[in-house]
Design a protein around this motif. Structure first.
Motif, PDB file in Angstrom:
ATOM      1  N   TYR A 194       5.090  55.549  76.849  1.00  0.00           N
ATOM      2  CA  TYR A 194       4.187  54.394  76.784  1.00  0.00           C
ATOM      3  C   TYR A 194       2.744  54.809  77.068  1.00  0.00           C
ATOM      4  O   TYR A 194       1.809  54.430  76.345  1.00  0.00           O
ATOM      5  N   THR A 195       2.558  55.607  78.111  1.00  0.00           N
ATOM      6  CA  THR A 195       1.206  55.991  78.523  1.00  0.00           C
ATOM      7  C   THR A 195       0.538  56.883  77.488  1.00  0.00           C
ATOM      8  O   THR A 195      -0.661  56.751  77.215  1.00  0.00           O
ATOM      9  N   ALA A 196       1.308  57.778  76.885  1.00  0.00           N
ATOM     10  CA  ALA A 196       0.741  58.644  75.847  1.00  0.00           C
ATOM     11  C   ALA A 196       0.230  57.820  74.672  1.00  0.00           C
ATOM     12  O   ALA A 196      -0.853  58.090  74.124  1.00  0.00           O
ATOM     13  N   ALA A 197       0.984  56.800  74.282  1.00  0.00           N
ATOM     14  CA  ALA A 197       0.568  55.964  73.152  1.00  0.00           C
ATOM     15  C   ALA A 197      -0.666  55.149  73.493  1.00  0.00           C
ATOM     16  O   ALA A 197      -1.578  54.997  72.670  1.00  0.00           O
ATOM     17  N   LYS A 198      -0.720  54.619  74.706  1.00  0.00           N
ATOM     18  CA  LYS A 198      -1.889  53.834  75.103  1.00  0.00           C
ATOM     19  C   LYS A 198      -3.132  54.728  75.228  1.00  0.00           C
ATOM     20  O   LYS A 198      -4.255  54.287  74.917  1.00  0.00           O
ATOM     21  N   ALA A 199      -2.956  55.962  75.679  1.00  0.00           N
ATOM     22  CA  ALA A 199      -4.098  56.886  75.746  1.00  0.00           C
ATOM     23  C   ALA A 199      -4.619  57.193  74.346  1.00  0.00           C
ATOM     24  O   ALA A 199      -5.833  57.274  74.124  1.00  0.00           O
ATOM     25  N   ALA A 200      -3.699  57.345  73.396  1.00  0.00           N
ATOM     26  CA  ALA A 200      -4.122  57.552  72.007  1.00  0.00           C
ATOM     27  C   ALA A 200      -4.857  56.331  71.475  1.00  0.00           C
ATOM     28  O   ALA A 200      -5.832  56.454  70.720  1.00  0.00           O
ATOM     29  N   LEU A 201      -4.418  55.148  71.885  1.00  0.00           N
ATOM     30  CA  LEU A 201      -5.080  53.919  71.445  1.00  0.00           C
ATOM     31  C   LEU A 201      -6.498  53.831  72.014  1.00  0.00           C
ATOM     32  O   LEU A 201      -7.409  53.335  71.340  1.00  0.00           O
ATOM     33  N   LEU A 202      -6.705  54.323  73.221  1.00  0.00           N
ATOM     34  CA  LEU A 202      -8.065  54.353  73.773  1.00  0.00           C
ATOM     35  C   LEU A 202      -8.956  55.279  72.951  1.00  0.00           C
ATOM     36  O   LEU A 202     -10.113  54.948  72.661  1.00  0.00           O
ATOM     37  N   SER A 203      -8.415  56.414  72.558  1.00  0.00           N
ATOM     38  CA  SER A 203      -9.193  57.327  71.713  1.00  0.00           C
ATOM     39  C   SER A 203      -9.545  56.660  70.392  1.00  0.00           C
ATOM     40  O   SER A 203     -10.695  56.743  69.924  1.00  0.00           O
ATOM     41  N   LEU A 204      -8.573  55.984  69.784  1.00  0.00           N
ATOM     42  CA  LEU A 204      -8.838  55.279  68.531  1.00  0.00           C
ATOM     43  C   LEU A 204      -9.872  54.175  68.734  1.00  0.00           C
ATOM     44  O   LEU A 204     -10.719  53.935  67.863  1.00  0.00           O
ATOM     45  N   THR A 205      -9.810  53.510  69.867  1.00  0.00           N
ATOM     46  CA  THR A 205     -10.799  52.478  70.198  1.00  0.00           C
ATOM     47  C   THR A 205     -12.207  53.053  70.136  1.00  0.00           C
ATOM     48  O   THR A 205     -13.120  52.463  69.540  1.00  0.00           O
ATOM     49  N   ARG A 206     -12.385  54.203  70.734  1.00  0.00           N
ATOM     50  CA  ARG A 206     -13.726  54.794  70.825  1.00  0.00           C
ATOM     51  C   ARG A 206     -14.213  55.332  69.481  1.00  0.00           C
ATOM     52  O   ARG A 206     -15.383  55.174  69.131  1.00  0.00           O
ATOM     53  N   THR A 207     -13.303  55.957  68.722  1.00  0.00           N
ATOM     54  CA  THR A 207     -13.744  56.491  67.427  1.00  0.00           C
ATOM     55  C   THR A 207     -13.993  55.364  66.425  1.00  0.00           C
ATOM     56  O   THR A 207     -14.962  55.423  65.656  1.00  0.00           O
ATOM     57  N   LEU A 208     -13.158  54.335  66.436  1.00  0.00           N
ATOM     58  CA  LEU A 208     -13.389  53.206  65.531  1.00  0.00           C
ATOM     59  C   LEU A 208     -14.691  52.488  65.867  1.00  0.00           C
ATOM     60  O   LEU A 208     -15.395  52.011  64.969  1.00  0.00           O
ATOM     61  N   SER A 209     -15.010  52.398  67.154  1.00  0.00           N
ATOM     62  CA  SER A 209     -16.257  51.722  67.523  1.00  0.00           C
ATOM     63  C   SER A 209     -17.463  52.450  66.926  1.00  0.00           C
ATOM     64  O   SER A 209     -18.436  51.816  66.507  1.00  0.00           O
ATOM     65  N   GLN A 210     -17.377  53.764  66.866  1.00  0.00           N
ATOM     66  CA  GLN A 210     -18.467  54.557  66.291  1.00  0.00           C
ATOM     67  C   GLN A 210     -18.578  54.325  64.790  1.00  0.00           C
ATOM     68  O   GLN A 210     -19.672  54.239  64.233  1.00  0.00           O
ATOM     69  N   ASP A 211     -17.432  54.205  64.144  1.00  0.00           N
ATOM     70  CA  ASP A 211     -17.370  54.065  62.689  1.00  0.00           C
ATOM     71  C   ASP A 211     -17.768  52.670  62.224  1.00  0.00           C
ATOM     72  O   ASP A 211     -18.419  52.506  61.194  1.00  0.00           O
ATOM     73  N   LEU A 212     -17.364  51.645  62.990  1.00  0.00           N
ATOM     74  CA  LEU A 212     -17.506  50.263  62.541  1.00  0.00           C
ATOM     75  C   LEU A 212     -18.720  49.536  63.118  1.00  0.00           C
ATOM     76  O   LEU A 212     -19.086  48.460  62.626  1.00  0.00           O
TER      77      LEU A 212
END
Length: 260
Positions: free
Chosen positions: A166-184
């Motif tokens: 669970y924690t590994a997936a949520k950590a990946a989601l935080l990374s996606l949060t940050r990269t998507l924020s840069q893109d969008l």
């Protein structure tokens, strides 16, 4: 970008909440409805609960079944919501959680953890968030406004119980949060995360012994465990006009247990 849309009031938003029929999702639905938003209650199996929740505000809600792991199903749900409301999705709350129980005794240990355990959580949490986000993007771009709010956890900062998958997936989601924020960001779309700890109480945390809740409460400055309703209230911030200059952030809502 349409600057007038950069701070769309909550009562003018159409909010897609994945896993919205029960648990934390139900409280997120109630919070957005309380602010006058139109809400799409996405569910997988909980049809009855979703319909009962939609009945609270039948003019402003629609319950739609879709497995967020399947992009086509999510796209169809987003299209159906637009047809129903006559408006595009403005806000996505990625709350859907694959089958999981916060039961420390039953969790996979370091020597029993399988890649299948991690893959299941990655599919529901990361792939699900990607599918809902991508389905909503055309409508957000059309109006020059979008809010993507991902539900995280404080466990990758303070793994008091090591739920590896669970924690590994949520950590990946935080990374996606940050990269998507840069893109969008240039398109008027913000992407943020709200992270709780154990919430008192949801379906997923119902297996947690009371002694663990009490221990966590004693460790927080507020001397209490955050409730799902309190967490949902914090999520409203990232959809509101007050957060119009905030993106790529992770707000920890756990009574001060973790200092982010």
């Amino acid at each position: 970008m349409n600057n007038s849309a950069a701070s769309l009031p909550l009562d003018q938003q159409v909010v897609f909440i994945s896993g919205g029929a029960r648990g934390l999702g139900e409280h997120l639905v109630r919070a957005f409805l309380g602010e006058g938003a139109r809400v799409v209650i996405n569910y997988l199996h909980s049809a009855q609960a979703a319909e009962q929740l939609a009945a609270l505000a039948p003019q402003r809600t629609i319950a739609l079944q879709a497995d967020v792991c399947h992009a086509h199903a999510v796209a169809e749900a987003v299209s159906a919501a637009r047809d129903y409301f006559g408006l595009p999705i403005t806000t996505v709350v990625n709350n859907a959680l694959p089958s999981f129980s916060f039961n420390g005794d039953a969790r996979p240990q370091a020597d029993t953890l399988s890649w299948e355990d991690i893959h299941q959580q990655m599919e529901g949490i990361v792939r699900g968030a990607l599918n809902t986000t991508q389905a909503a993007l055309p409508g957000m771009r059309e109006i020059g406004f979008g809010r993507i709010i991902n539900v995280g956890t404080n466990l990758f900062q303070n793994p008091v119980v090591p739920y590896h998958d669970y924690t590994a997936a949520k950590a990946a989601l935080l990374s996606l949060t940050r990269t998507l924020s840069q893109d969008l960001g240039p398109q008027g779309i913000t992407v943020n995360m709200v992270s709780g700890g154990l919430l008192r109480t949801t379906d997923a945390s119902s297996a947690t012994p009371e002694a663990v809740f009490d221990l966590i409460a004693a460790s927080t400055p507020l001397r209490k465990v955050t409730t799902p309703a309190e967490f949902a209230d914090a999520a409203l911030f990232f959809a509101s006009p007050w957060s119009r200059s905030v993106t790529g952030q992770n707000l920890v809502v756990d009574g001060g247990l973790v200092k982010n």
